[in-house]
Design an enzyme around this catalytic site. Structure first.
Site, short mmCIF file in Angstrom:
data_model
loop_
_atom_site.label_atom_id
_atom_site.label_comp_id
_atom_site.label_asym_id
_atom_site.label_seq_id
_atom_site.Cartn_x
_atom_site.Cartn_y
_atom_site.Cartn_z
CG ASP A 135 1.10 -5.16 12.58
OD1 ASP A 135 1.30 -5.77 11.52
OD2 ASP A 135 0.06 -5.27 13.24
CD GLU A 162 -7.78 -6.30 32.32
OE1 GLU A 162 -8.12 -6.34 31.12
OE2 GLU A 162 -8.58 -6.41 33.25
CG ASP A 215 -14.59 3.40 16.40
OD1 ASP A 215 -13.89 2.70 17.18
OD2 ASP A 215 -15.78 3.17 16.17
CG ASN A 240 -1.70 -1.24 1.42
OD1 ASN A 240 -1.20 -2.33 1.21
ND2 ASN A 240 -2.95 -1.11 1.78
CB CYS A 257 -1.20 -10.90 9.78
SG CYS A 257 -1.79 -12.43 10.52
CG HIS A 305 -2.75 -9.13 13.73
ND1 HIS A 305 -2.40 -9.29 12.40
CD2 HIS A 305 -2.27 -7.91 14.10
CE1 HIS A 305 -1.74 -8.21 11.99
NE2 HIS A 305 -1.65 -7.37 12.99
CG ASP A 316 -10.87 0.56 18.38
OD1 ASP A 316 -11.93 0.89 17.82
OD2 ASP A 316 -10.35 1.20 19.30
CB THR A 369 -14.31 -6.58 29.99
OG1 THR A 369 -14.47 -7.61 30.98
CG2 THR A 369 -15.48 -5.62 30.06
#
Length: 691
Positions: free
Chosen positions: A352, A447, A302, A225, A271, A329, A300, A414
């Site tokens: 990555d 956490e 946003d 890309n 990946c 991943h 994610d 969660t």
């Protein structure tokens, strides 16, 4: 005038001392900050006072940018800079020891000498050498103290990559091959093809002294890309015009193909292909690196630290919204110091190369300090919010009803994202779990504190998503039933898939449950390929009764749609009248038949060795278009591609081929067998090669 008759680079002793003796290339390959010796032969004696040296790299070298150094032949070494010291002088030969700074830009250097003779100055080209990072040297920013780790993360040219899903982790071998012929050259061209180099070559070359900079540029360049980089990504399930990403055995073929095609992107990568290839280039430059797999990895889009996943009321997964959770991943970690962040952030850094989101306008990601991820320091460079979410996001499941364009939250979870973060152990092929390096124990107070801290730092952008993590609660009361899928048979391609849906009535009232189930073939990142099965049923549950509802998916139903991932996603939406639905889901992975490799002779350097491949067709139908691809650094030059005859139902195939080991030690042979019914079956074999 002084005439040069030859240069002896003393290759053997220098390459031994610089830990570069594994490279196939015949060029001097040196590590920065460390001295090396060479001998210059002239036609006539030369006075050493008359010699100056110039070392330069890049297309427009300059002393101010530290891409050029001019220095005299001196009597003693001065620390930290370029210098040349005369060791011995016999007749018309000089033996010189040269040192380079520990923070010099890496790359290919040109070395010239200027000789003053009878009032004139002659410039003579001595040759070129390649300068690499030096993890053996304390002053270098990539220094790694532990011997066994350095051996693994810099010198090891093969490895394993973990894939699968949280309930079924598997692995396959990967040939990094960083020492193979031409791979270091191609790795250097990866830098020279980058956007940064094209825009401003002088600045780009000067910044190659910094592993953070080099690492970040590589994450942009390993995907195609923006910049026509090495690999083109494809997750569609249709790999026409290229190779199925599962069929690669390593990076060597990919990098060579990229160069051979005139630097056009190689098709296709996913990946672990990006990560395997990036690992090769990092190790070839001397940056310690490893391949890391995160299971249930959030994507994610946003920055609200939650991902939204959608189903319709019949249990079909929907391609809605841009968030997703990948079964796994794969990324890389590089080892270097973070002068920009401070000493506690030194060590492993996430890099990555898989193109997921733009960063500063380009598909690149990292370096992000693993320590910073664990501490929730999402305001630090680079791409911290994205990587933090990959291992920590909350997962919200929605049921979307197209008929009345309404959606309702089914559950908010969660703790399912970021599990079993894995890498190959040092010195063995076992899995090392490094989850605790990325996060505090799931459910611990630290956490949740780290999560809240991260969320607080990202506050301004919280209004983007439909919802933000932490503020969601599924509507209505506690569910009155619970459900889960249990595997009852063996999961193998070609066999019927057998599961049961276990339903339990949690109340002391009778319940009537309507169940809608679907099964879809998917790609590991959740891309939906095709529905392969569906079923609906009404089930009556007595008070506190647990019942099992069988699920059978025949091979004929999934055979045409299964991808090389061998993944099927099964979903059940269970409705109890007037109550909220309970959603049960499970991803299953089917096993391929076994591919066996065996060595038929003792393996010795430069002696041909016979290897045999065994494969049995488990199906009741023939398999055709069979191809075996084999590679392994130190075992064969390049790779072998062998066409295998078609196999009748249940027929067994035995193929022999020859390899020629070029190096001693334990080497890894990798094979990939593909045909029309099995796109990618993997095998690996460790072979001990004697001198």
């Amino acid at each position: 005038m002084a005439e040069l008759t030859g240069v002896d680079w003393q290759m053997n002793s220098n390459r031994q001392a610089h830990h570069t003796n594994k490279f196939y290339s015949q060029e001097p390959i040196l590590r920065r900050g460390q001295s090396f010796s060479f001998k210059i032969h002239f036609k006539n004696p030369v006075s050493e006072e008359s010699l100056m040296f110039t070392a330069s790299t890049g297309p427009s070298p300059s002393e101010s940018a530290r891409t050029k150094a001019v220095f005299p032949l001196s009597k003693e070494r001065s620390g930290g800079n370029w210098n040349a010291v005369l060791q011995t002088s016999e007749d018309s030969s000089l033996t010189i020891t040269m040192s380079t700074p520990a923070n010099a830009p890496i790359g290919r250097y040109l070395l010239d000498t200027q000789i003053s003779s009878q009032g004139k100055v002659f410039s003579v080209k001595l040759g070129t050498f390649i300068l690499l990072f030096n993890p053996w040297l304390q002053e270098d920013s990539v220094f790694m103290n532990n011997d066994a780790e350095r051996e693994e993360y810099v010198q090891q040219d093969s490895g394993v990559i973990f894939v699968g899903s949280t309930n079924r982790i598997s692995m396959f071998g990967w040939n990094f091959g960083q020492f193979e012929e031409d791979i270091l050259n191609i790795s250097l061209s990866v830098l020279d093809k980058s956007l940064n180099f094209r825009r401003d070559p002088a600045t780009d070359v000067a910044r190659r002294s910094d592993p953070k900079y080099v690492g970040r540029v590589l994450t942009a360049m390993i995907n195609s890309n923006d910049d026509n980089g090495v690999l083109s990504g494809n997750w569609s399930g249709d790999y026409t015009g290229g190779r199925d990403p599962r069929s690669w055995n390593g990076s060597v073929e990919i990098l060579k193909e990229w160069k051979r095609s005139g630097f056009r992107p190689v098709q296709f990568g996913q990946c672990w292909v990006f990560a395997g290839t990036l690992n090769t280039v990092l190790r070839s430059f001397g940056i310690p690196s490893r391949v890391v797999t995160n299971f249930s990895s959030a994507h994610d889009t946003d920055r609200n630290l939650s991902v939204d996943v959608y189903y319709d009321p019949m249990g079909n997964p929907l391609d809605r919204g841009s968030d997703s959770v990948w079964n796994f991943h794969v990324w890389n970690e590089g080892w270097f110091i973070r002068t920009d962040l401070g000493p506690s952030y030194n060590g492993w850094q996430v890099l990555d190369a898989t193109p997921q989101e733009r960063s500063q306008g380009v598909f690149q990601c990292g370096p992000a300090s693993v320590y910073a991820i664990r501490e929730g320091d999402v305001n630090m460079e680079f791409d911290m919010p994205f990587i933090f979410a990959e291992v920590n996001a909350d997962r919200n499941t929605w049921i979307y009803d197209k008929a009345n364009d309404s959606q309702k939250l089914n559950s908010s979870d969660t703790h399912s994202v970021g599990k079993y973060i894995s890498t190959k152990a040092v010195g063995s092929q076992s899995r090392m779990d490094i989850t605790e390096k990325y996060k505090y124990p799931e459910g611990s107070s630290q956490e949740r504190q780290v999560f809240e801290k991260a969320l607080g730092k990202l506050k301004p952008s919280r209004e983007f998503g439909p919802t933000s993590a932490g503020s969601l609660r599924a509507e209505n009361q506690e569910p009155s039933i619970s459900g889960k899928f249990k595997v009852t048979g063996i999961l193998e391609v070609g066999k019927e898939v057998n599961l049961v849906l276990m339903l339990k009535n949690l109340t002391s009232d009778m319940k009537m449950v309507t169940v809608h189930m679907t099964a879809w073939a998917i790609v590991y990142n959740g891309t939906l390929v095709h529905e392969v099965w569906k079923d609906s049923s009404k089930i009556a549950l007595d008070p506190e009764e647990e019942t099992q509802y069988p699920v059978k998916i025949p091979y004929a139903q999934y055979e045409k749609f299964l991808k090389a991932d061998n993944m099927i996603r099964i979903t059940a939406i269970c409705e109890v009248s007037d109550e909220s639905e309970v959603l049960v889901e499970r991803d299953i992975i089917l096993d391929n038949p076994t591919l066996t490799l065996e060595v038929l002779d003792e393996a010795q350097v430069q002696r041909p060795v016979n290897v045999q491949m065994l494969f049995s067709n488990p199906l009741d139908k023939p398999v055709k278009d069979c191809v075996l691809r084999v590679e392994g650094s130190g075992l064969l030059r390049g790779s072998l591609k062998i066409d295998v005859p078609s196999l009748r139902p249940k027929e067994r195939s035995r193929i022999r081929f020859e390899i020629l080991p070029t190096r001693s030690g334990t080497k890894q042979l990798l094979a990939d067998f593909s045909c029309n019914k099995f796109p990618a079956i993997k095998a690996m074999l460790s072979i001990d090669v004697a001198e």
